[in-house]
Scaffold this motif. Structure first.
Motif, PDB file in Angstrom:
ATOM      1  N   VAL A  21      57.683  20.429  25.733  1.00 16.51           N
ATOM      2  CA  VAL A  21      56.690  19.570  25.093  1.00 16.51           C
ATOM      3  C   VAL A  21      55.735  20.452  24.305  1.00 16.51           C
ATOM      4  N   HIS A  22      55.456  20.069  23.078  1.00 14.40           N
ATOM      5  CA  HIS A  22      54.418  20.730  22.285  1.00 14.40           C
ATOM      6  C   HIS A  22      53.274  19.743  22.106  1.00 14.40           C
ATOM      7  N   ILE A  23      52.102  20.117  22.604  1.00 17.02           N
ATOM      8  CA  ILE A  23      50.905  19.290  22.475  1.00 17.02           C
ATOM      9  C   ILE A  23      50.028  19.876  21.387  1.00 17.02           C
ATOM     10  N   ASP A  24      49.602  19.038  20.451  1.00 18.65           N
ATOM     11  CA  ASP A  24      48.779  19.480  19.330  1.00 18.65           C
ATOM     12  C   ASP A  24      47.614  18.501  19.184  1.00 18.65           C
ATOM     13  N   MET A  25      46.401  19.002  19.370  1.00 22.81           N
ATOM     14  CA  MET A  25      45.227  18.149  19.217  1.00 22.81           C
ATOM     15  C   MET A  25      45.073  17.723  17.761  1.00 22.81           C
ATOM     16  N   ASP A  26      44.573  16.528  17.556  1.00 24.59           N
ATOM     17  CA  ASP A  26      44.449  15.961  16.212  1.00 24.59           C
ATOM     18  C   ASP A  26      43.121  16.372  15.583  1.00 24.59           C
ATOM     19  N   ALA A  27      43.207  17.124  14.464  1.00 25.90           N
ATOM     20  CA  ALA A  27      42.008  17.555  13.726  1.00 25.90           C
ATOM     21  C   ALA A  27      40.949  18.049  14.710  1.00 25.90           C
ATOM     22  N   ALA A 152      45.557  13.486  21.084  1.00 24.74           N
ATOM     23  CA  ALA A 152      46.532  14.562  20.917  1.00 24.74           C
ATOM     24  C   ALA A 152      47.863  13.950  20.531  1.00 24.74           C
ATOM     25  N   SER A 153      48.631  14.682  19.748  1.00 23.47           N
ATOM     26  CA  SER A 153      49.997  14.299  19.424  1.00 23.47           C
ATOM     27  C   SER A 153      50.951  15.205  20.187  1.00 23.47           C
ATOM     28  N   ALA A 154      52.132  14.680  20.492  1.00 24.87           N
ATOM     29  CA  ALA A 154      53.089  15.433  21.295  1.00 24.87           C
ATOM     30  C   ALA A 154      54.471  15.368  20.678  1.00 24.87           C
ATOM     31  N   GLY A 155      55.191  16.470  20.800  1.00 21.18           N
ATOM     32  CA  GLY A 155      56.593  16.523  20.440  1.00 21.18           C
ATOM     33  C   GLY A 155      57.394  16.905  21.666  1.00 21.18           C
ATOM     34  N   VAL A 156      58.488  16.215  21.889  1.00 21.34           N
ATOM     35  CA  VAL A 156      59.346  16.465  23.051  1.00 21.34           C
ATOM     36  C   VAL A 156      60.744  16.802  22.544  1.00 21.34           C
ATOM     37  N   SER A 167      55.970  17.216  17.087  1.00 19.70           N
ATOM     38  CA  SER A 167      54.572  16.867  17.305  1.00 19.70           C
ATOM     39  C   SER A 167      53.847  16.540  16.011  1.00 19.70           C
ATOM     40  N   ASP A 168      54.402  16.976  14.894  1.00 19.75           N
ATOM     41  CA  ASP A 168      53.772  16.749  13.595  1.00 19.75           C
ATOM     42  C   ASP A 168      54.269  15.469  12.920  1.00 19.75           C
ATOM     43  N   GLY A 174      50.151  10.492  18.068  1.00 18.58           N
ATOM     44  CA  GLY A 174      51.529  10.027  18.103  1.00 18.58           C
ATOM     45  C   GLY A 174      52.402  10.853  19.019  1.00 18.58           C
ATOM     46  N   LEU A 175      53.634  10.376  19.181  1.00 23.36           N
ATOM     47  CA  LEU A 175      54.626  11.079  19.985  1.00 23.36           C
ATOM     48  C   LEU A 175      55.981  10.934  19.317  1.00 23.36           C
ATOM     49  N   CYS A 176      56.752  12.000  19.333  1.00 27.80           N
ATOM     50  CA  CYS A 176      58.096  11.973  18.759  1.00 27.80           C
ATOM     51  C   CYS A 176      59.030  12.737  19.692  1.00 27.80           C
TER      52      CYS A 176
END
Length: 371
Positions: A21-27, A152-156, A167-168, A174-176
Motif C-alpha cells: 500500500v502506498h499512502i499519500d496525503m492530499d496537498a 489521504a489517497s491510497a494505492g494498493v 495512489s495518484d 481516493g483509492l485505486c
C-alpha cells in the motif's frame, strides 16, 4: 525524499505476490494550513514563497485549478492566480502531523518505508490478519481523517512501483487497486514522465528517442535501454512490464541522505534558490533524524538550464546539529555559485560522512520519528 531504485534484471525470480500500500496525503502542507485556519478553507493557498519572490512549496487543490504547482516560482504562481494566498511554512507542525500518521501505520505493519513527511509504503503481505489489503487501506484512510481531519489517497498493488502509481489515480481522497492481472497492461498508456523513477531529464531523453508511453518503453530491448541509461535500463525494462522487485525497507544502511527537485521554471536569483532549499533541507533532516544519523558533510547540487551540473560541499569537524544549521550551510554553498545568468533548473542537498561516532541517541517512541 529522492531514492534510487534497486535495479533488478528481467531474469530475477519473482516471489509470491505481495500486498503493498502506498499512502499519500492530499496537498499535505496546504491542507494542514487550511485545517488550522478556517479563513483559508475553500481558497487558493500556496505554502512558501510570497507574491514577490521565492518558490511554492505546496499548493492547495483550489490553487491547482489555476495551474499553480509546487516548485513553481511565486511570481508565476501569483500571475496564474491573482487571489492566491501565500502562507509561511510551519515544518514543526507538519512533522507533528506526520508522526500522528506514522503512528497509525505502525498499528498495521512494522514494514513502513517513509518517502517524505506525507507519503510512505506499507508492506501488509504477512500482516493482514484475514483481511484484504484494500480493506486495510480504507481503514487507514478513515483513521487518518478521524485523527487529523486530513484526507489521504491510497494505492494498493503487488509492488511499490504500481502502488505509487495507483495512489495518484483518484486524488484527492481516493483509492485505486491494481491487481497482478491488471498491472502489466496498466502502464502501457501512461506517459513515461508519470513513472516513479523517471525524472524530467530522463523523460526528455526518452521522448527524444520516441519513447512517449509505457507501451513505447516496453517495445525497447533490454540491451538498448542499458546502452542508453546504464544500470537504470534494467529497472526501466522491468517497470514497463509492471515488474518491481524492490522491498519495502524500513531500515537500510545509508552512505548519504539527499533530496532534490527539478523546477518548472529556472531559479534566477539567490533569494529564489534560498527559499527553494528550505523544503529540501526539511526532507533531509527528517530522514536523518528518523534513521538516527548525523553527517558532517553537506553537499549542494545545482543543475543549470543548459544541463551543466556542479556540486559544492563543506565538511565540518562535528556533525550537523540541526535543520536550521543544515539549511544555513546549503544556502552558504548556494551563495558561492548563484545567481548565474543561466538559471538553476535543479537543486539538491545531500548529507553524508556518517562516521560511527556521528550516530545520535534519541528517545524514540513506538512510531519511530521523533522529528
Amino acid at each position: 525524499m529522492s531514492r534510487r531504485a534497486d535495479l533488478s534484471g528481467p531474469d530475477d525470480a519473482q516471489e509470491r505476490p505481495r500486498k503493498i500500500v502506498h499512502i499519500d496525503m492530499d496537498a499535505f502542507y496546504a491542507s494542514v494550513e487550511q485545517r488550522d485556519n478556517p479563513d483559508l478553507r475553500g481558497k487558493p493557498v500556496a505554502v512558501g514563497g510570497s507574491a514577490a519572490r521565492g518558490v511554492v512549496a505546496a499548493a492547495s487543490y483550489e490553487a491547482r485549478t489555476f495551474g499553480v504547482r509546487s516548485a513553481m516560482p511565486s511570481l508565476r504562481a501569483a500571475r496564474l492566480c491573482p487571489d492566491l494566498i501565500f502562507v509561511r511554512p510551519r515544518f514543526d507542525t507538519y512533522r507533528a502531523v506526520s508522526q500522528q500518521i506514522r503512528a497509525i501505520f505502525a498499528d498495521y505493519t512494522p514494514l513502513v518505508e517513509p518517502l517524505s513527511l506525507d507519503e510512505a509504503y506499507l508492506d501488509l503481505t504477512d500482516h493482514l490478519a484475514g483481511r484484504t489489503a484494500t480493506a486495510v487501506a480504507q481503514e487507514i484512510r478513515a483513521r487518518i481523517r478521524q485523527q487529523t481531519a486530513l484526507t489521504a489517497s491510497a494505492g494498493v498493488s503487488y509492488n511499490k512501483f504500481l502502488a505509487k502509481l495507483a495512489s495518484d489515480q483518484n486524488k484527492p481522497d481516493g483509492l485505486c487497486v491494481i491487481t497482478p492481472e491488471r498491472g502489466p497492461e496498466f502502464v502501457l498508456s501512461l506517459p513515461v514522465g508519470k513513472f516513479h523513477g523517471i525524472g524530467p531529464a530522463t523523460a526528455a531523453r526518452m521522448q527524444a528517442m520516441g519513447i512517449q508511453t509505457g507501451a513505447d518503453l516496453r517495445a525497447q530491448s533490454l540491451d538498448l535501454l542499458t546502452r542508453h541509461f546504464g544500470k537504470s535500463g534494467s529497472y526501466y525494462w522491468n517497470i514497463s512490464r509492471g515488474i518491481d522487485h524492490r522491498r519495502v525497507s524500513p531500515d537500510r544502511i545509508r552512505k548519504s541522505i539527499g533530496a532534490e527537485n527539478t523546477y518548472s521554471a529556472d531559479l534566477m536569483t539567490l533569494d529564489q534558490a534560498a527559499e527553494a532549499l528550505a523544503p529540501l533541507a526539511a526532507k533531509v533532516w527528517s530522514a536523518a533524524t528518523r534513521h538516527e544519523m548525523r553527517g558532517r558533510t553537506v553537499t549542494l547540487k545545482v543543475k543549470f538550464a543548459d544541463f551543466q551540473q556542479i556540486t559544492r560541499a563543506r565538511t565540518l569537524p562535528q556533525p550537523v546539529a540541526s535543520e536550521p544549521q543544515l539549511l544555513g550551510l546549503a544556502r552558504d554553498l548556494a551563495a558561492t555559485v548563484l545567481p548565474d545568468p543561466r538559471g538553476a533548473r535543479l537543486l539538491g542537498i545531500t548529507l553524508s560522512h556518517f562516521d560511527s561516532d556521528d550516530r545520535v541517541t534519541v528517545q524514540l517512541d513506538l512510531f519511530g520519528d521523533p522529528a
